[in-house]
Design a protein around this motif. Sequence first.
Motif, PDB file in Angstrom:
ATOM      1  N   GLN A  38      38.794  29.542  41.686  1.00  0.00           N
ATOM      2  CA  GLN A  38      37.692  30.428  41.319  1.00  0.00           C
ATOM      3  C   GLN A  38      36.574  30.346  42.351  1.00  0.00           C
ATOM      4  OE1 GLN A  38      35.789  29.639  37.560  1.00  0.00           O
ATOM      5  NE2 GLN A  38      34.632  31.553  37.581  1.00  0.00           N
ATOM      6  N   ILE A  39      36.141  31.500  42.825  1.00  0.00           N
ATOM      7  CA  ILE A  39      35.007  31.587  43.747  1.00  0.00           C
ATOM      8  C   ILE A  39      33.717  31.537  42.930  1.00  0.00           C
ATOM      9  CG2 ILE A  39      33.850  33.013  45.464  1.00  0.00           C
ATOM     10  CD1 ILE A  39      36.497  32.062  46.487  1.00  0.00           C
ATOM     11  N   PRO A  40      32.739  30.731  43.340  1.00  0.00           N
ATOM     12  CA  PRO A  40      31.501  30.686  42.551  1.00  0.00           C
ATOM     13  C   PRO A  40      30.740  32.000  42.602  1.00  0.00           C
ATOM     14  CG  PRO A  40      31.263  29.452  44.597  1.00  0.00           C
ATOM     15  CD  PRO A  40      32.716  29.829  44.487  1.00  0.00           C
ATOM     16  N   VAL A  47      24.946  35.078  33.725  1.00  0.00           N
ATOM     17  CA  VAL A  47      24.059  34.894  32.590  1.00  0.00           C
ATOM     18  C   VAL A  47      24.900  34.639  31.340  1.00  0.00           C
ATOM     19  CG1 VAL A  47      22.311  35.978  31.147  1.00  0.00           C
ATOM     20  CG2 VAL A  47      22.302  36.368  33.615  1.00  0.00           C
ATOM     21  N   GLY A  48      24.548  33.606  30.583  1.00  0.00           N
ATOM     22  CA  GLY A  48      25.283  33.298  29.371  1.00  0.00           C
ATOM     23  C   GLY A  48      26.446  32.354  29.577  1.00  0.00           C
ATOM     24  N   GLY A  49      26.636  31.865  30.810  1.00  0.00           N
ATOM     25  CA  GLY A  49      27.721  30.930  31.071  1.00  0.00           C
ATOM     26  C   GLY A  49      29.101  31.546  30.974  1.00  0.00           C
ATOM     27  N   ILE A  50      29.213  32.846  31.284  1.00  0.00           N
ATOM     28  CA  ILE A  50      30.486  33.561  31.163  1.00  0.00           C
ATOM     29  C   ILE A  50      31.155  33.635  32.530  1.00  0.00           C
ATOM     30  CG2 ILE A  50      31.573  35.736  30.469  1.00  0.00           C
ATOM     31  CD1 ILE A  50      28.988  36.211  28.771  1.00  0.00           C
ATOM     32  N   CYS A  51      32.454  33.466  32.542  1.00  0.00           N
ATOM     33  CA  CYS A  51      33.250  33.510  33.770  1.00  0.00           C
ATOM     34  C   CYS A  51      32.899  34.718  34.634  1.00  0.00           C
ATOM     35  CB  CYS A  51      34.722  33.552  33.378  1.00  0.00           C
ATOM     36  SG  CYS A  51      35.833  34.084  34.667  1.00  0.00           S
ATOM     37  N   ALA A  52      32.671  34.474  35.932  1.00  0.00           N
ATOM     38  CA  ALA A  52      32.344  35.552  36.865  1.00  0.00           C
ATOM     39  C   ALA A  52      33.600  35.976  37.613  1.00  0.00           C
ATOM     40  CB  ALA A  52      31.274  35.090  37.842  1.00  0.00           C
TER      41      ALA A  52
END
Length: 275
Positions: free
Chosen positions: A18-20, A35-40
Amino acid sequence: MSGAHLETLLSNVSPNGQIPANVNIDTGLPDYSGVGGICAIDSGLWVVIAAYEHVRTTKDLPFARKWVATLQKAMDWLAAHDSNNDGLLEIPEAGDWTDLFGRSYNVLLDEVLWYRANIAFGRLLEMLGVSGRAGDYVRRSQTIKAVIMQRFWPSTAPVPEASPRSFADMQFSLGDTSYLLAQVTPFAFNWRCDVYGNILAFLFNVMDVDRARHAFRFMWGVGVNDPFPVVNLYPVVQPGDPDWRPYYTVNLLNLPGHYHNGGIWPYIGAAGCAL
């Protein structure tokens, strides 16, 4: 995106690929969610595309050789989100650039980027002389493109292929659209127009010219460029609408006409001006 930006992101890829979403300049700590700690999801999609464009324009093959294995991990992580093997990614709710906005499953913008990322990674492999694997990605991109057009552009016209019909395919009885739908799930679809998704679909050669004309006539006809330069969504989601989510009031981000709920975005307007 410069080579330095790409190096920073690629240096912080997670063990599973996973790329940050970003890396804190002061602490050097990567953040893998929005925002909200959801996977990007789209951070990886854009980095693959940007890495190819960087190498294409600068001819920096040493950069490509250094990072191709990391980019492969990113592509593998993204491909794992096609959990039903239909060619498209399944996106978690609010899992892309539209922070805390309730899109999920097959989301137009992310699928268009997925198509382009496969083209980009395939071309990058070609530059490195890995022609066999390159061909696999380019061929997969064409499958993705065909599925996008079939699933996101419902039509009354009969489908000549004998492939199985999905829920979205069966919506032909409701009429024809004039643009690519914003979202499709196994249980429903969203008739709203994702302006950015439709613009990129044309710029990235997912939509043909005839359908693009229909889409742009619709968008300009309903006034997506008023206020200038362009809103990202038409029509906006109002409280009480089935698409409304209570969390749209968090930090007053996605109230009607704000942020990702019909807000204006200069960079989307710039993409539109490129047409």
